[in-house]
Every structure is written in C-alpha cells, then in structure tokens.
Write an enzyme that holds these catalytic residues in place. Structure first.
Site, mmCIF file in Angstrom:
data_model
loop_
_atom_site.group_PDB
_atom_site.id
_atom_site.type_symbol
_atom_site.label_atom_id
_atom_site.label_comp_id
_atom_site.label_asym_id
_atom_site.label_seq_id
_atom_site.Cartn_x
_atom_site.Cartn_y
_atom_site.Cartn_z
ATOM 1 N N THR A 101 48.715 38.195 45.681
ATOM 2 C CA THR A 101 49.092 38.149 44.273
ATOM 3 C C THR A 101 47.906 37.826 43.375
ATOM 4 O OG1 THR A 101 51.308 37.395 44.915
ATOM 5 C CG2 THR A 101 50.667 37.071 42.616
ATOM 6 N N GLU A 102 47.050 36.929 43.831
ATOM 7 C CA GLU A 102 45.935 36.484 43.001
ATOM 8 C C GLU A 102 44.830 37.522 42.892
ATOM 9 O OE1 GLU A 102 45.478 33.940 41.163
ATOM 10 O OE2 GLU A 102 46.978 32.454 41.750
ATOM 11 N N SER A 103 44.451 38.132 44.009
ATOM 12 C CA SER A 103 43.242 38.971 43.999
ATOM 13 C C SER A 103 43.401 40.314 44.678
ATOM 14 C CB SER A 103 42.094 38.214 44.689
ATOM 15 O OG SER A 103 42.377 38.044 46.078
#
Length: 242
Positions: free
Chosen positions: A148-150
């Site tokens: 989700t983040e990267s």
C-alpha cells in the site's frame, strides 16, 4: 608519412570521437555501465518502470468506455465526479483509485484491467519474514503495508517526503536508527519495529495502529478513529484488503 586508418577494420568504440579525438575503449564503457547500474539499482528501476506502466494503464482505463456501461462515463469516474462536486474540484486519478479500492472492486466493474502491485522479490520476502520474527508482527501485515505504501518500490518518495518501501518520514527513520531509508533491509526492519511500537501503544488495536502510521500518533490520540480524514480511512481499507 601518414598512417591511414581502415574504418572497417577498426571497431567503432576505438575510433577517434569528439573534439579531443580520444578513443573510448569498449571495455572501459562496459565497466562504467556496470559500476553505475548494480543489480539492486536495475531491480529498483525495473520496479519503478512497472509501477509507472501500471499507473498509465489505470489512467487510460478510467476514460475508456466500458462495453458493459450504458454511457461514456464509467461508474467509477461518475462516482468520483459526484463526490468532487461539493468542492468544485476535479477528481484526481488517486481519488478514483481510492474509491475503487474502498468498494472492494479495483476497476474491474468498468471492464478495465486490474492494476495491482507485483509481489515482493525473494530477497524482499526473506527480509519480511525476518522482520516479522524479530518484532512479532504478522508477515501478511508487513507485506500489505509495503504494498500500500510503495508498491514494493524501494526508491519510492511521497510528496510529503516519506521514503522507501515502508514510507518512513525522515525524522521517524532517524529515531529508528536508519542511515539509508532506501536500503530495503534497513527500511523494512525499522518500519516493522515502528509498527510493533504502534500496536503496543494501542493495545493491539490494528485500526488505531495503522491510522497512527498514516496520520500520526498525535492526530489519532487527539481526534480518535471517529474523525479520521478520508485519506486515512481509505488507507486502512487498502492495507486490510491488500
């Protein structure tokens, strides 16, 4: 006496080039390329290219007519336009993507190609397993946060300045002893340790821990889960569905 150079017999890399007429050896050029493009750098560039292509497909699909749609506007685009009507601002591609993820149907309802990040590499998977064992955090949770983040891009940098796989802010990374936030091992180990700290702070409450990871501990402590911004609410949904 002058010496005539046969252009056919002389390799192109050894012919005089440029204003200074200095030869460039093929071996030197190859060595320079290899030094500048380590395997880790090449993997990062490949991951970034894949993510960029994914974003292009996503953007294109949002404005293509779906065979199953009765109008030229796809349902997701229409929904996003209606949601943005109150502010008078056109929706961004990210907002449309977030809406599709919250609906639990990432672009498939429009007939467009589903654009999901690739799985972690074998090396990254080993780091996730090691971090999970070191800090008592479920590997699936670590994997979901990274996705989700990267999108598994170790070189990712957010507009706010968060860096690396788990998108650590510079001050947080420094507090966790990270010297290179773009190093997958340092980033995953520190990010997982930070997740563990948040889970302990909120007595294992996953929603509060994830909200604090995205929005900040101070905001969660002051405002609680009832007043989360839309971005953080979507973030919780994406992590838990990833």
């Amino acid at each position: 006496m002058s010496i005539k150079i046969d252009p056919i017999a002389t390799p192109p890399s050894l012919r005089p080039t440029g204003d200074n007429n200095k030869p460039r050896g093929f071996e030197n050029e190859l060595q320079k390329f290899l030094e500048e493009h380590s395997s880790g750098t090449l993997k990062a560039e490949q991951a970034r290219l894949q993510l960029h292509m994914c974003q292009l497909k996503l953007s294109r699909s949002l404005f293509e007519e779906s065979p199953d749609s009765p109008s030229n506007s796809t349902p997701l685009l229409s929904t996003a336009l209606e949601a943005a009507g109150a502010t008078g601002k056109a929706p961004t591609v990210r907002q449309i993507f977030d809406n599709s993820m919250v609906a639990g149907n990432p672009l498939t309802s429009t007939g467009a190609p589903t654009c999901r990040p690739d799985s972690p590499s074998s090396d990254m998977e080993q780091l996730i397993t090691q971090a999970a064992g070191n800090h008592g955090v479920a590997p699936d949770l670590i994997r979901s946060v990274i996705r989700t983040e990267s999108g598994f891009d170790p070189q990712a940098v957010s507009p706010a300045g968060a860096q690396g796989l788990m998108q650590l802010m510079p001050e947080t990374a420094a507090e966790l002893g990270v010297t290179n936030p773009f190093d997958p091992e340092q980033n995953i180990m520190a990010g997982t340790r930070y997740l563990r700290q948040l889970l302990d702070r909120y007595d294992g409450n996953l929603d509060r821990a994830l909200a604090a990871y995205n929005w900040g501990m101070g905001n969660v402590d002051r405002h609680g889960l009832e007043n989360l911004p839309e971005e953080t609410r979507n973030y919780l949904t994406r992590v838990k569905q990833a």
